[in-house]
Design a protein around this motif. Sequence first.
Motif, PDB file in Angstrom:
ATOM      1  N   LYS A 168      59.021  20.260  88.886  1.00 41.82           N
ATOM      2  CA  LYS A 168      59.066  21.757  88.870  1.00 41.82           C
ATOM      3  C   LYS A 168      59.115  22.320  90.197  1.00 41.82           C
ATOM      4  N   PRO A 169      60.340  22.822  90.730  1.00 39.72           N
ATOM      5  CA  PRO A 169      60.282  23.064  92.425  1.00 39.72           C
ATOM      6  C   PRO A 169      59.762  24.629  92.551  1.00 39.72           C
ATOM      7  N   ASN A 170      59.455  24.725  93.676  1.00 37.28           N
ATOM      8  CA  ASN A 170      59.039  26.148  93.924  1.00 37.28           C
ATOM      9  C   ASN A 170      57.942  26.851  93.051  1.00 37.28           C
ATOM     10  N   SER A 171      56.971  25.841  92.686  1.00 38.63           N
ATOM     11  CA  SER A 171      55.732  26.082  91.822  1.00 38.63           C
ATOM     12  C   SER A 171      54.416  25.964  92.347  1.00 38.63           C
ATOM     13  N   PRO A 172      54.134  26.548  93.402  1.00 41.10           N
ATOM     14  CA  PRO A 172      53.048  26.323  94.217  1.00 41.10           C
ATOM     15  C   PRO A 172      51.926  26.059  93.448  1.00 41.10           C
ATOM     16  N   TYR A 173      50.742  25.347  93.608  1.00 38.96           N
ATOM     17  CA  TYR A 173      49.429  25.166  93.258  1.00 38.96           C
ATOM     18  C   TYR A 173      48.485  24.630  94.363  1.00 38.96           C
ATOM     19  N   VAL A 174      47.408  24.934  94.112  1.00 40.80           N
ATOM     20  CA  VAL A 174      46.218  24.607  94.991  1.00 40.80           C
ATOM     21  C   VAL A 174      45.609  23.375  94.193  1.00 40.80           C
ATOM     22  N   LEU A 175      45.541  22.216  94.759  1.00 40.35           N
ATOM     23  CA  LEU A 175      44.807  20.890  94.226  1.00 40.35           C
ATOM     24  C   LEU A 175      43.443  20.936  94.035  1.00 40.35           C
ATOM     25  N   LYS A 176      42.803  20.881  93.122  1.00 38.13           N
ATOM     26  CA  LYS A 176      41.175  20.707  92.828  1.00 38.13           C
ATOM     27  C   LYS A 176      40.622  19.342  92.481  1.00 38.13           C
ATOM     28  N   ALA A 177      39.753  19.225  92.935  1.00 41.14           N
ATOM     29  CA  ALA A 177      39.140  17.673  92.803  1.00 41.14           C
ATOM     30  C   ALA A 177      39.082  17.509  91.229  1.00 41.14           C
ATOM     31  N   GLU A 178      38.645  18.548  90.410  1.00 42.09           N
ATOM     32  CA  GLU A 178      38.770  18.248  88.925  1.00 42.09           C
ATOM     33  C   GLU A 178      40.191  17.890  88.472  1.00 42.09           C
ATOM     34  N   ASP A 179      41.209  18.235  89.404  1.00 43.95           N
ATOM     35  CA  ASP A 179      42.476  17.978  88.562  1.00 43.95           C
ATOM     36  C   ASP A 179      42.809  16.371  88.888  1.00 43.95           C
ATOM     37  N   LEU A 180      42.001  15.783  89.532  1.00 46.49           N
ATOM     38  CA  LEU A 180      42.414  14.229  89.862  1.00 46.49           C
ATOM     39  C   LEU A 180      41.823  13.439  88.814  1.00 46.49           C
ATOM     40  N   GLU A 181      42.836  12.450  88.262  1.00 45.60           N
ATOM     41  CA  GLU A 181      42.459  11.271  87.284  1.00 45.60           C
ATOM     42  C   GLU A 181      41.803  10.296  88.153  1.00 45.60           C
ATOM     43  N   TYR A 182      41.509  10.233  89.318  1.00 41.85           N
ATOM     44  CA  TYR A 182      40.889   9.061  89.905  1.00 41.85           C
ATOM     45  C   TYR A 182      39.402   8.981  89.455  1.00 41.85           C
ATOM     46  N   ARG A 183      39.203   7.541  89.517  1.00 43.95           N
ATOM     47  CA  ARG A 183      37.447   7.342  89.032  1.00 43.95           C
ATOM     48  C   ARG A 183      36.738   8.018  89.872  1.00 43.95           C
ATOM     49  N   ASN A 184      36.956   7.912  91.246  1.00 44.06           N
ATOM     50  CA  ASN A 184      36.073   8.928  92.246  1.00 44.06           C
ATOM     51  C   ASN A 184      37.053  10.196  92.793  1.00 44.06           C
ATOM     52  N   LYS A 185      36.631  11.313  92.535  1.00 43.91           N
ATOM     53  CA  LYS A 185      37.549  12.367  92.661  1.00 43.91           C
ATOM     54  C   LYS A 185      37.711  12.608  94.217  1.00 43.91           C
ATOM     55  N   MET A 186      38.354  11.936  95.070  1.00 45.59           N
ATOM     56  CA  MET A 186      38.573  12.161  96.348  1.00 45.59           C
ATOM     57  C   MET A 186      39.986  12.187  96.793  1.00 45.59           C
ATOM     58  N   SER A 187      40.339  13.055  97.631  1.00 47.07           N
ATOM     59  CA  SER A 187      41.752  13.040  98.058  1.00 47.07           C
ATOM     60  C   SER A 187      41.689  13.920  99.372  1.00 47.07           C
ATOM     61  N   VAL A 188      42.864  13.615 100.247  1.00 45.14           N
ATOM     62  CA  VAL A 188      42.828  14.277 101.261  1.00 45.14           C
ATOM     63  C   VAL A 188      43.655  15.457 101.097  1.00 45.14           C
ATOM     64  N   TYR A 189      44.309  15.637  99.848  1.00 35.17           N
ATOM     65  CA  TYR A 189      45.063  16.881  99.371  1.00 35.17           C
ATOM     66  C   TYR A 189      44.003  17.935  98.392  1.00 35.17           C
ATOM     67  N   VAL A 190      42.942  17.729  98.507  1.00 35.86           N
ATOM     68  CA  VAL A 190      41.893  18.688  97.731  1.00 35.86           C
ATOM     69  C   VAL A 190      42.153  20.022  98.639  1.00 35.86           C
ATOM     70  N   GLY A 191      42.438  21.120  98.009  1.00 33.67           N
ATOM     71  CA  GLY A 191      42.503  22.220  98.845  1.00 33.67           C
ATOM     72  C   GLY A 191      43.699  22.722  99.403  1.00 33.67           C
ATOM     73  N   ARG A 192      44.702  21.764  99.177  1.00 30.37           N
ATOM     74  CA  ARG A 192      46.080  21.903  99.660  1.00 30.37           C
ATOM     75  C   ARG A 192      46.949  22.715  98.870  1.00 30.37           C
ATOM     76  N   LYS A 193      47.825  23.699  99.250  1.00 28.21           N
ATOM     77  CA  LYS A 193      48.701  24.231  98.529  1.00 28.21           C
ATOM     78  C   LYS A 193      49.811  23.507  98.406  1.00 28.21           C
ATOM     79  N   ILE A 194      50.151  22.872  97.323  1.00 26.30           N
ATOM     80  CA  ILE A 194      51.382  22.046  97.330  1.00 26.30           C
ATOM     81  C   ILE A 194      52.360  22.757  96.435  1.00 26.30           C
ATOM     82  N   GLY A 195      53.597  22.938  97.092  1.00 22.08           N
ATOM     83  CA  GLY A 195      54.816  23.926  96.578  1.00 22.08           C
ATOM     84  C   GLY A 195      55.578  23.510  95.416  1.00 22.08           C
ATOM     85  N   ALA A 196      55.353  22.136  94.829  1.00 21.32           N
ATOM     86  CA  ALA A 196      56.052  21.707  93.634  1.00 21.32           C
ATOM     87  C   ALA A 196      55.175  21.018  92.625  1.00 21.32           C
TER      88      ALA A 196
END
Length: 451
Positions: free
Chosen positions: A392-420
Motif C-alpha cells: 500500500k503506497p503513500n500510506s505513512p505510519y509510525v512503527l511501534k514496538a508492540e507492532d513487532l512480531e519478534y520475540r524481543n521487541k527491538m528495532s532500529v525502525y521503532v519510532g520511524r515514520k514509514i511511508g508505505a
Amino acid sequence: MTYDLIIKNGKVILETGAVETDVAIKDGKIAAIGFNLENGKQTIDAKGLIVSPGMIDAHMHLTEMGPRSDWEGYETGTRAAAKGGITSCIEMPLNQMPATVDGKTLKMKLDAGQGKLSIDVYSFGGLVQNNVSKLHEMAEMGVPVFKCFIATCGSGHPEDFSDVDDFVYYEGAKEIARLNKILAVHAENAIICDELGRIAKESGQTSAKSYVDSRPVFTEVEAVRRALYLADVAGCQLHVCHVSCPEAVEEVTRARQAGQNVTCETCGHYLAVDLDDFEKIGNAAKCSPPIRDKDNQVRLWEKVMKGEVDLVASDHSPCTPNLKEGTVFEAWGGISACQNTLDVFFDEAVQKRNMPLTQFARLIAGNPAKIFHLEGKGTIEVGNDADIVLIKPNSPYVLKAEDLEYRNKMSVYVGRKIGAQVAATIVRGNVVYELGKGIVNPHKGKFLKTR
C-alpha cells in the motif's frame, strides 16, 4: 477453470514492466495473468495497491536451537518476516548452536523447525576452520550457498560458528566450486578491526562514532579485494554479504567487469539509517560492518540506483535486550530488521528516489532467486510459486514496538515514520498476513532445497 484466488485491479510488477492487471492462483502456483479474470473461489481487490513478487530475504539469522533459542526462533522470526512481506528466506548457519557445519547439524536444524514456518526457508551451509571435508554433506542436502567469515566471529564455544583463515577460505572455495555451489563472505579485516576496537575500548571510548571508526572503510575494502582474488583463483562463484560502503561495491563491479562471477548485497539499514541516527538510537543500531555516515550512505545509494548492487537483504540478526546493554563495544552487534526491510526500502527507493518498480522487484526478489538458483521463485509469471506481497503506497505510519512480531521487541525502525505498508503477504497461494488482521494463516511455510 476455477481458480483458488484472484488478485484483481492491482498494479502488477512483471519482469517487463508494471501493469494494471489480474493474477490468478491455483494449487499454490500462478495460473494466469490477464485482464478480467473470473471464477475465483476467493478474490482480493488490489485497487490502489502494488502487486509485487514476495521478498526473498537472502540473509536472515534464526536461533531455534541451543543456548540462544530465546533470541529468535522459527515461530516468531518467520511470522515477522511474513508481516514484512517476505515470502522466502535463506537462513544463515549461525547464530544458533550447534552451527550448521555438516549434514548432522543441518538435519538437527531442519527437524527443529518443522511445523513452525510461516514462510519458505532455504538454508546456508557453513564454512568454518575444520569442515572442508563436510561441505559435500550439506550440498547433497540442498543448501544453495555456503557462508564464511574472514572477520572475527563466534564465542569460542565448540558448537558456535568460527571464522576462517586465508588457507581454509581458499580450500573451501575450491571445494564449493567443485560442488557447483556459491560461497558467501562476511568481509572485514579481522586483525585491524580487532586491534582498533581493543584500543578504543581500553581508552574508554563509548560513542557510536568511535565504534564506526574502529571498523573503517578500508578494512572492508581490503577484505573484499582479498576475498575476490582468492575466490577467482579457486574458480568459485562469490557473493559478498552486507556491503556497507560504495568503495567495496566498486571492487565487486571491477571484478565483474573483468569477467569474475561475483554478486553483492547491501542491507536496508545501511540505506535508511546513518551515523547520526546510530548516535540517537544507541546500541540497537550496532552491527558489522557498521552503520556509516550520511555521505557514505548517499554514495551507496548511487551504486544501488545504478544497478551495481545485486540485492537488498535484511541481515536480521536479533538477540535478547540484555545483550544490547553496556558500552557500544560491549553490546552484541546485530540488528533486528526483517519485518521492516521491505516497507522501508520501498519508501526510500521507489517513493523518495523514483526507483522503477521493476528494479525494486529485482532487488528484493528476482535477483536473489536467480543468483541462488531458487526455482519457481522471484517473479510473477505463470508456473511460478504464488509468492506475492501487496504493498500500500503513500500510506505513512509510525512503527511501534508492540507492532513487532519478534520475540524481543527491538528495532532500529521503532519510532520511524514509514511511508508505505505491507497490505498482504501470500506464500504459495496462502494469504498468511493481512493489514489490520495480522498473521491470519501461519505455518504455511516449508523448508526447501536446491538441486
